[in-house]
Design a protein around this motif. Sequence first.
Motif, PDB file in Angstrom:
ATOM      1  N   SER A  21       0.814  -1.216   0.000  1.00  0.00           N
ATOM      2  CA  SER A  21       0.000   0.000   0.000  1.00  0.00           C
ATOM      3  C   SER A  21       0.845   1.262   0.000  1.00  0.00           C
ATOM      4  CB  SER A  21      -0.921   0.007   1.224  1.00  0.00           C
ATOM      5  OG  SER A  21      -0.155  -0.064   2.428  1.00  0.00           O
ATOM      6  N   SER A  22       2.084   1.156   0.469  1.00  0.00           N
ATOM      7  CA  SER A  22       2.965   2.319   0.509  1.00  0.00           C
ATOM      8  C   SER A  22       4.410   1.855   0.468  1.00  0.00           C
ATOM      9  CB  SER A  22       2.734   3.127   1.791  1.00  0.00           C
ATOM     10  OG  SER A  22       3.127   2.364   2.919  1.00  0.00           O
ATOM     11  N   ALA A  23       5.298   2.780   0.144  1.00  0.00           N
ATOM     12  CA  ALA A  23       6.729   2.455   0.130  1.00  0.00           C
ATOM     13  C   ALA A  23       7.203   2.090   1.532  1.00  0.00           C
ATOM     14  CB  ALA A  23       7.525   3.631  -0.424  1.00  0.00           C
ATOM     15  N   SER A  24       6.677   2.773   2.545  1.00  0.00           N
ATOM     16  CA  SER A  24       7.115   2.491   3.916  1.00  0.00           C
ATOM     17  C   SER A  24       6.711   1.086   4.360  1.00  0.00           C
ATOM     18  CB  SER A  24       6.554   3.537   4.882  1.00  0.00           C
ATOM     19  OG  SER A  24       5.137   3.548   4.849  1.00  0.00           O
ATOM     20  N   ALA A  25       5.513   0.638   3.961  1.00  0.00           N
ATOM     21  CA  ALA A  25       5.083  -0.720   4.299  1.00  0.00           C
ATOM     22  C   ALA A  25       5.984  -1.746   3.620  1.00  0.00           C
ATOM     23  CB  ALA A  25       3.634  -0.925   3.868  1.00  0.00           C
ATOM     24  N   PHE A  26       6.333  -1.496   2.359  1.00  0.00           N
ATOM     25  CA  PHE A  26       7.238  -2.381   1.628  1.00  0.00           C
ATOM     26  C   PHE A  26       8.612  -2.426   2.291  1.00  0.00           C
ATOM     27  CE2 PHE A  26      10.450  -2.196  -1.970  1.00  0.00           C
ATOM     28  CZ  PHE A  26      10.639  -3.580  -2.013  1.00  0.00           C
ATOM     29  N   ILE A  27       9.157  -1.259   2.630  1.00  0.00           N
ATOM     30  CA  ILE A  27      10.481  -1.197   3.237  1.00  0.00           C
ATOM     31  C   ILE A  27      10.502  -1.969   4.552  1.00  0.00           C
ATOM     32  CG2 ILE A  27      12.132   0.380   4.341  1.00  0.00           C
ATOM     33  CD1 ILE A  27      11.300   2.449   2.159  1.00  0.00           C
ATOM     34  N   ASP A  28       9.439  -1.876   5.336  1.00  0.00           N
ATOM     35  CA  ASP A  28       9.374  -2.577   6.616  1.00  0.00           C
ATOM     36  C   ASP A  28       9.405  -4.088   6.422  1.00  0.00           C
ATOM     37  OD1 ASP A  28       8.897  -2.644   9.552  1.00  0.00           O
ATOM     38  OD2 ASP A  28       7.015  -3.577   8.925  1.00  0.00           O
ATOM     39  N   VAL A  29       8.593  -4.609   5.501  1.00  0.00           N
ATOM     40  CA  VAL A  29       8.573  -6.050   5.241  1.00  0.00           C
ATOM     41  C   VAL A  29       9.919  -6.510   4.669  1.00  0.00           C
ATOM     42  CG1 VAL A  29       7.495  -7.884   3.870  1.00  0.00           C
ATOM     43  CG2 VAL A  29       6.075  -6.114   4.905  1.00  0.00           C
ATOM     44  N   PHE A  30      10.471  -5.725   3.760  1.00  0.00           N
ATOM     45  CA  PHE A  30      11.739  -6.083   3.136  1.00  0.00           C
ATOM     46  C   PHE A  30      12.864  -6.135   4.174  1.00  0.00           C
ATOM     47  CE2 PHE A  30      15.539  -5.645   0.628  1.00  0.00           C
ATOM     48  CZ  PHE A  30      15.246  -6.257  -0.584  1.00  0.00           C
ATOM     49  N   ARG A  31      12.906  -5.147   5.062  1.00  0.00           N
ATOM     50  CA  ARG A  31      13.951  -5.114   6.083  1.00  0.00           C
ATOM     51  C   ARG A  31      13.851  -6.321   7.001  1.00  0.00           C
ATOM     52  NH1 ARG A  31      12.664  -0.736   8.484  1.00  0.00           N
ATOM     53  NH2 ARG A  31      14.099   0.766   7.516  1.00  0.00           N
ATOM     54  N   ARG A  32      12.632  -6.683   7.375  1.00  0.00           N
ATOM     55  CA  ARG A  32      12.466  -7.846   8.255  1.00  0.00           C
ATOM     56  C   ARG A  32      12.871  -9.143   7.562  1.00  0.00           C
ATOM     57  NH1 ARG A  32       7.272  -8.484   9.196  1.00  0.00           N
ATOM     58  NH2 ARG A  32       6.367  -6.512   8.476  1.00  0.00           N
ATOM     59  N   ALA A  33      12.672  -9.207   6.239  1.00  0.00           N
ATOM     60  CA  ALA A  33      13.012 -10.433   5.502  1.00  0.00           C
ATOM     61  C   ALA A  33      14.503 -10.546   5.225  1.00  0.00           C
ATOM     62  CB  ALA A  33      12.234 -10.475   4.187  1.00  0.00           C
ATOM     63  N   PHE A  34      15.160  -9.405   4.894  1.00  0.00           N
ATOM     64  CA  PHE A  34      16.537  -9.469   4.403  1.00  0.00           C
ATOM     65  C   PHE A  34      17.554  -8.759   5.286  1.00  0.00           C
ATOM     66  CE2 PHE A  34      13.878  -9.858   0.540  1.00  0.00           C
ATOM     67  CZ  PHE A  34      14.273 -11.131   0.168  1.00  0.00           C
ATOM     68  N   GLY A  35      17.095  -8.037   6.307  1.00  0.00           N
ATOM     69  CA  GLY A  35      18.023  -7.408   7.221  1.00  0.00           C
ATOM     70  C   GLY A  35      18.564  -6.071   6.757  1.00  0.00           C
ATOM     71  N   HIS A  36      18.089  -5.544   5.647  1.00  0.00           N
ATOM     72  CA  HIS A  36      18.500  -4.227   5.164  1.00  0.00           C
ATOM     73  C   HIS A  36      17.374  -3.658   4.310  1.00  0.00           C
ATOM     74  CE1 HIS A  36      19.827  -7.118   2.035  1.00  0.00           C
ATOM     75  NE2 HIS A  36      19.356  -6.200   1.220  1.00  0.00           N
ATOM     76  N   THR A  37      17.473  -2.382   3.987  1.00  0.00           N
ATOM     77  CA  THR A  37      16.416  -1.747   3.207  1.00  0.00           C
ATOM     78  C   THR A  37      16.579  -2.043   1.718  1.00  0.00           C
ATOM     79  OG1 THR A  37      17.686   0.295   2.894  1.00  0.00           O
ATOM     80  CG2 THR A  37      16.320   0.134   4.876  1.00  0.00           C
ATOM     81  N   PRO A  38      15.499  -1.939   0.947  1.00  0.00           N
ATOM     82  CA  PRO A  38      15.607  -2.219  -0.487  1.00  0.00           C
ATOM     83  C   PRO A  38      16.513  -1.251  -1.225  1.00  0.00           C
ATOM     84  CG  PRO A  38      13.402  -1.404   0.101  1.00  0.00           C
ATOM     85  CD  PRO A  38      14.111  -1.714   1.365  1.00  0.00           C
ATOM     86  N   GLY A  39      16.713  -0.058  -0.675  1.00  0.00           N
ATOM     87  CA  GLY A  39      17.605   0.896  -1.325  1.00  0.00           C
ATOM     88  C   GLY A  39      19.032   0.396  -1.447  1.00  0.00           C
ATOM     89  N   ALA A  40      19.416  -0.584  -0.622  1.00  0.00           N
ATOM     90  CA  ALA A  40      20.775  -1.147  -0.700  1.00  0.00           C
ATOM     91  C   ALA A  40      21.006  -1.869  -2.010  1.00  0.00           C
ATOM     92  CB  ALA A  40      21.006  -2.102   0.461  1.00  0.00           C
ATOM     93  N   HIS A  41      19.944  -2.215  -2.743  1.00  0.00           N
ATOM     94  CA  HIS A  41      20.088  -2.934  -4.006  1.00  0.00           C
ATOM     95  C   HIS A  41      20.198  -1.995  -5.199  1.00  0.00           C
ATOM     96  CE1 HIS A  41      19.268  -7.067  -2.569  1.00  0.00           C
ATOM     97  NE2 HIS A  41      18.647  -6.411  -1.616  1.00  0.00           N
ATOM     98  N   LEU A  42      20.031  -0.704  -4.959  1.00  0.00           N
ATOM     99  CA  LEU A  42      20.078   0.249  -6.055  1.00  0.00           C
ATOM    100  C   LEU A  42      21.441   0.929  -6.095  1.00  0.00           C
ATOM    101  CD1 LEU A  42      16.566   1.876  -5.576  1.00  0.00           C
ATOM    102  CD2 LEU A  42      17.217   0.181  -7.281  1.00  0.00           C
ATOM    103  N   PRO A  43      21.924   1.281  -7.333  1.00  0.00           N
ATOM    104  CA  PRO A  43      23.228   1.933  -7.433  1.00  0.00           C
ATOM    105  C   PRO A  43      23.202   3.337  -6.858  1.00  0.00           C
ATOM    106  CG  PRO A  43      22.134   1.898  -9.554  1.00  0.00           C
ATOM    107  CD  PRO A  43      21.274   1.090  -8.620  1.00  0.00           C
TER     108      PRO A  43
END
Length: 246
Positions: free
Chosen positions: A224-246
């Motif tokens: 529903s939002s970028a913040s909701a995505f970032i929260d789930v992603f951090r819990r799954a992988f231990g870092h934010t999704p921005g770490a995958h971008l150049p």
Amino acid sequence: MTNIRHQPTAPTHARWLAPGAAIDAHRHDDHQIVYAARGVLAITTDAGTWIAPATRAIWVPAGTVHAHRAHGELELHFVGLPPGDNPLGLDAPTVLTVGPLLRELILAYTRAPDDDSPERGRLRAVLLDQLRASPQQPVHLPAPTAPRLKALCDILRADPADDRTLAALGKQVGASDRTLSRLFRSDLGMTFPQWRTQLRLYHALVLLAENTPVTTVAHRCGWSSASAFIDVFRRAFGHTPGAHLP
């Protein structure tokens, strides 16, 4: 999987794969650790798909028929281990956490695969010790076999942002939500929400490997939002999704 190659020895080496490139279905008589230092790696077997960004490696047991696919430019590192050398005691593909030390050990060990010096032997021993201590991660998207469940999963694979309830999706595939809930547990070993989250994380990693902005990834994958995505992603992988971008 058809046309399966048999490569008895699992190689220890490093190689690059272009975005979207694949290594076709094959099997080894050895165990293998597969690590992508860059890009996102997907390994598929008849049981489903395992996905790993640069903070994860995938353990592939001896005899497992598997295929690789690159998402983004992939810097692959392979470590082959003989069948009797299973430091993890695992007989199924598994995603492992790769911390900074384990990462450097894998990179160093695969740089000179023909080196049989005592120093490299000691490096290998430390690498195996670190593997034993590596936490396992449930980054696995199992493949359904029940026809109605497969039809439902195909709908969501085509559009991970589809946010219909299980009951609504069930009407399209001709099954009640109770039947589908039972099938998710018996066929895939997880609940419907758990599977859908894994699917969305899988697609998110693929999109991030293609340099898609985080907000776009969130909406295309159904958050529903970028913040909701970032929260789930951090819990799954231990870092934010921005770490995958150049």
